[in-house]
Design an enzyme around this catalytic site. Structure first.
Site, mmCIF file in Angstrom:
data_model
loop_
_atom_site.group_PDB
_atom_site.id
_atom_site.type_symbol
_atom_site.label_atom_id
_atom_site.label_comp_id
_atom_site.label_asym_id
_atom_site.label_seq_id
_atom_site.Cartn_x
_atom_site.Cartn_y
_atom_site.Cartn_z
ATOM 1 C CE LYS A 85 -3.962 2.139 0.237
ATOM 2 N NZ LYS A 85 -3.533 2.796 -1.057
ATOM 3 C CD GLN A 97 3.112 4.856 2.090
ATOM 4 O OE1 GLN A 97 3.772 5.679 1.328
ATOM 5 N NE2 GLN A 97 2.200 5.180 2.740
ATOM 6 C CE LYS A 134 3.908 7.654 5.538
ATOM 7 N NZ LYS A 134 3.814 8.628 4.247
ATOM 8 C CE LYS A 192 4.830 7.478 -2.391
ATOM 9 N NZ LYS A 192 4.052 7.987 -1.048
ATOM 10 N N GLY A 224 -2.702 8.066 -4.505
ATOM 11 C CA GLY A 224 -1.955 9.349 -4.839
ATOM 12 C C GLY A 224 -0.888 9.785 -4.266
ATOM 13 C CG ASP A 225 3.518 10.845 -3.099
ATOM 14 O OD1 ASP A 225 3.450 10.646 -1.901
ATOM 15 O OD2 ASP A 225 4.393 11.303 -3.512
ATOM 16 C CB THR A 259 -2.151 13.615 3.898
ATOM 17 O OG1 THR A 259 -2.719 12.469 3.159
ATOM 18 C CG2 THR A 259 -0.794 13.617 4.305
ATOM 19 C CG ASN A 297 -4.138 16.123 -0.839
ATOM 20 O OD1 ASN A 297 -3.563 15.473 0.061
ATOM 21 N ND2 ASN A 297 -5.464 16.247 -1.122
ATOM 22 C CB SER A 328 -5.534 4.936 1.690
ATOM 23 O OG SER A 328 -5.163 5.783 1.052
HETATM 24 P P1 NDP Z 1 0.797 17.931 -4.667
HETATM 25 O O1 NDP Z 1 1.412 17.413 -5.993
HETATM 26 O O2 NDP Z 1 -0.534 18.061 -4.231
HETATM 27 O O3 NDP Z 1 1.700 19.019 -4.141
HETATM 28 C C1 NDP Z 1 2.941 19.189 -3.927
HETATM 29 C C2 NDP Z 1 3.308 20.486 -3.589
HETATM 30 O O4 NDP Z 1 4.756 20.812 -3.416
HETATM 31 C C3 NDP Z 1 3.122 21.376 -4.690
HETATM 32 O O5 NDP Z 1 2.889 23.045 -4.312
HETATM 33 C C4 NDP Z 1 4.720 21.445 -5.229
HETATM 34 O O6 NDP Z 1 4.899 22.686 -6.171
HETATM 35 C C5 NDP Z 1 5.527 21.561 -4.010
HETATM 36 N N1 NDP Z 1 6.780 21.156 -4.626
HETATM 37 C C6 NDP Z 1 7.156 19.937 -5.276
HETATM 38 N N2 NDP Z 1 8.516 20.053 -5.325
HETATM 39 C C7 NDP Z 1 8.943 21.188 -4.704
HETATM 40 C C8 NDP Z 1 10.185 21.451 -4.404
HETATM 41 N N3 NDP Z 1 11.192 20.944 -4.956
HETATM 42 N N4 NDP Z 1 10.437 22.722 -3.681
HETATM 43 C C9 NDP Z 1 9.293 23.622 -3.261
HETATM 44 N N5 NDP Z 1 8.106 22.956 -3.332
HETATM 45 C C10 NDP Z 1 7.911 21.888 -4.123
HETATM 46 O O7 NDP Z 1 1.463 16.806 -3.611
HETATM 47 P P2 NDP Z 1 0.952 16.375 -1.933
HETATM 48 O O8 NDP Z 1 0.383 17.427 -1.532
HETATM 49 O O9 NDP Z 1 -0.046 15.095 -2.120
HETATM 50 O O10 NDP Z 1 2.405 15.822 -1.577
HETATM 51 C C11 NDP Z 1 3.100 16.461 -0.710
HETATM 52 C C12 NDP Z 1 4.239 15.999 -0.072
HETATM 53 O O11 NDP Z 1 3.182 15.040 1.071
HETATM 54 C C13 NDP Z 1 4.852 14.597 -0.707
HETATM 55 O O12 NDP Z 1 6.219 14.731 0.099
HETATM 56 C C14 NDP Z 1 4.109 13.428 -0.373
HETATM 57 O O13 NDP Z 1 5.064 12.617 -0.469
HETATM 58 C C15 NDP Z 1 3.686 13.667 0.831
HETATM 59 N N6 NDP Z 1 2.547 12.913 1.416
HETATM 60 C C16 NDP Z 1 1.281 12.900 0.471
HETATM 61 C C17 NDP Z 1 0.303 12.076 0.934
HETATM 62 C C18 NDP Z 1 -1.052 12.309 0.233
HETATM 63 O O14 NDP Z 1 -1.886 11.507 0.605
HETATM 64 N N7 NDP Z 1 -0.987 13.084 -0.802
HETATM 65 C C19 NDP Z 1 0.343 11.355 1.947
HETATM 66 C C20 NDP Z 1 1.522 11.424 2.811
HETATM 67 C C21 NDP Z 1 2.626 12.163 2.660
HETATM 68 P P3 NDP Z 1 4.931 22.622 -7.665
HETATM 69 O O15 NDP Z 1 3.595 22.845 -8.217
HETATM 70 O O16 NDP Z 1 5.735 23.754 -8.139
HETATM 71 O O17 NDP Z 1 5.441 21.389 -7.949
HETATM 72 O O1 2IT Z 2 3.040 9.049 1.433
HETATM 73 C C1 2IT Z 2 1.913 8.303 1.599
HETATM 74 O O2 2IT Z 2 1.480 8.035 2.767
HETATM 75 C C2 2IT Z 2 0.878 8.558 0.552
HETATM 76 N N1 2IT Z 2 1.234 9.148 -0.457
HETATM 77 C C3 2IT Z 2 -0.414 8.051 0.688
HETATM 78 C C4 2IT Z 2 -0.587 6.551 0.324
HETATM 79 C C5 2IT Z 2 -1.953 5.828 0.468
HETATM 80 O O3 2IT Z 2 -1.891 4.771 -0.131
HETATM 81 O O4 2IT Z 2 -2.753 6.461 0.666
#
Ligand code: NDP
Ligand code: 2IT
Length: 447
Positions: free
Chosen positions: A90, A111, A114, A126, A165-166, A209, A240, A379
């Site tokens: 997952k 992961q 976590k 992943k 998603g990520d 998240t 997100n 999830s």
């Molecule tokens: P999104 O794609 O929705 O958003 C990512 C954000 O991070 C965007 O604003 C992006 O800007 C910015 N970003 C990416 N690269 C950089 C960089 N090098 N410097 C500065 N800003 C940057 O992704 P999420 O919000 O889903 O994910 C964000 C983080 O959270 C990741 O590390 C992800 O692994 C983690 N995460 C996500 C989960 C989820 O459920 N979605 C769960 C747990 C963790 P830009 O548009 O310019 O690329």
């Molecule tokens: O980093 C993370 O925990 C995620 N991107 C979410 C993973 C999931 O299966 O919901």
């Protein structure tokens, strides 16, 4: 002990010397787990950590697709099936040009721990692609997602591997991938999470998240008899995780003053309230614009090009963008400005030196594998709802999320409380996650 850790890392290095992010993630875990194993005779001699750093399976595949000009583009697709000791693989899918084996292996490794922390039956994995969604039309996104699933469908299933998603993968991409899977298999099953509300999705999954990261910060503050109310918060990212961290923190009475993307950050000293956040959500999720446009709509705010938000004074910081976005210098600046809570929404956003600086100052610091586990936990709740073909209400899911985040916090205290009373959330999260996976691996034999 130092020597034992070094010897272990030397072994991991042999196979993974070109994978810096993976080595970074493994070293942090090794530093916590190797001393722990030495104190627990039943774990010693089983090479458990050595087994955990080797993915059970890595799938790498070609993703060819046709762009709007008729040109054939080739991307690379990956799925890392890291560990299935406690449940089906997952973990999310990341679409970003930086994606490579090292980044996905680090994410898959994190992961595993976590997911174990959530107490749900979820193994770790992943995946993703070096595809860059920026500037692509909806049709291009759809064709890419269909091609990606054209191979991935062979390797996933509701009891085998359930992606989500990520970065770069949200509701739109999950929809296109789910549609393709359903067509190829002629089967409507919960093979992805983060689905739409009318076709198997769970309430609160989009929010989970960010909400979870805020709930975790609230729990940490609770250990000092404090709350988020009235606190000033810096958040990085505007995707997100950042959006919903901002929403929940504001709802709990805090003032969020920054958001960012890879071009820079915005500082709004009056706070990003509900109305301004609605603007950000429309800008990022619908118009797919840049955060710099915030200052056009709200001229009292400022945009700082090419910079991260960590120089802005705050009590609480929530890095919600990407790995290694907060370095030692940024950590020291945050500390000298009075920041005393860091709750990571992103995966491994703080560099090892930054973490060291936070812990040396005894602040409340939570690593992503604990504080951002609310996403994968919800999830897991989506999978349960799909299995029993039921849909819980928003309130029900939110309550379960709160309970899970609270339990994760308790587990961190159980394994991470030091002699001086300081809670080392890194040690706590790593050991608590390890114990669950290790016990299952021991019971299941050498497989
Ligand atoms: P999104 O794609 O929705 O958003 C990512 C954000 O991070 C965007 O604003 C992006 O800007 C910015 N970003 C990416 N690269 C950089 C960089 N090098 N410097 C500065 N800003 C940057 O992704 P999420 O919000 O889903 O994910 C964000 C983080 O959270 C990741 O590390 C992800 O692994 C983690 N995460 C996500 C989960 C989820 O459920 N979605 C769960 C747990 C963790 P830009 O548009 O310019 O690329
Ligand atoms: O980093 C993370 O925990 C995620 N991107 C979410 C993973 C999931 O299966 O919901």
């Amino acid at each position: 002990m130092e020597l034992k850790i070094k010897n272990f890392m030397d072994l991991v290095n042999v196979r993974s010397q070109h994978e810096p992010e993976f080595l970074q993630a493994v070293e942090e875990v090794a530093e916590a787990i190797i001393p722990y194993i030495a104190s627990q005779p039943h774990y010693s001699g089983n090479n458990l950590l050595l087994r955990m750093v080797e993915p059970e399976r890595v799938i790498i595949f070609r993703v060819p697709w046709v762009d709007d000009t008729g040109e054939i583009v080739v991307n690379r697709g990956f799925r890392i099936e890291m560990n299935s000791a406690i449940g089906p693989y997952k973990g999310g899918l990341r679409f970003h040009p930086s994606v490579n084996l090292s980044i996905l292996k680090f994410l898959a490794f994190e992961q595993v721990f976590k997911n174990a922390l959530t107490n749900l039956p979820l193994g770790g994995g992943k995946g993703g692609s070096d595809f860059d969604p920026k500037g692509k039309s909806d049709d291009e996104i759809m064709r890419f997602c269909q091609s990606f699933m054209g191979e991935l469908f062979r390797h996933i299933g509701p009891n085998t591997d359930v992606p989500a998603g990520d970065m770069g993968v949200g509701a739109r991409e999950i929809g296109y991938m789910f549609g393709m899977y359903k067509k190829l298999r002629n089967e409507f099953t919960g093979i992805l999470t983060g689905k739409g509300m009318s076709w198997g999705g769970s309430y609160i999954r989009p929010e989970s998240t960010g909400y979870g990261t805020v709930y975790f910060a609230q729990s940490m503050l609770g250990t000092r008899g404090d709350t988020l109310e009235g606190k000033t918060i810096t958040i990085s990212g505007s995707g997100n995780v950042a959006q919903y961290a901002c929403e929940k923190a504001t709802e709990l009475g805090a003032k969020v003053v920054t958001l960012s993307d890879s071009s820079g950050y915005i500082y709004d000293k009056d706070g990003i309230d509900e109305e301004k956040l609605a603007f950000v959500m429309e800008l990022k999720n619908v118009k797919r614009g840049r955060i710099s446009e915030y200052v056009t709509a709200y001229p009292k705010a400022q945009f700082f090009e090419g910079q991260t938000p960590w120089s802005v004074p705050c009590e609480v910081a929530m890095p919600c963008a990407t790995q290694n976005e907060l370095n030692e210098e940024a950590a020291k600046t945050l500390l000298s400005n009075g920041c005393f809570v860091v709750s990571e929404g992103a995966n491994m956003p703080s560099t090892p030196k930054a973490v060291e600086a936070f812990q040396a100052k005894r602040i409340l610091y939570a690593p992503g594998k604990a504080s951002n586990a609310g996403g994968v936990a919800t999830s897991g709740l989506e999978m349960s709802q799909n299995s029993i073909r039921i849909k819980w209400t928003r309130e029900e899911v939110n309550e379960k999320l709160k309970t899970i985040m609270n339990e994760i916090h308790e587990s961190c205290i159980q394994y991470g409380k030091q002699e001086d009373g300081y809670i080392d959330y890194v040690v706590g999260a790593n050991i608590a996650g390890f114990v669950k996976v290790a016990d299952a691996m021991l019971a299941q034999g050498v497989v």
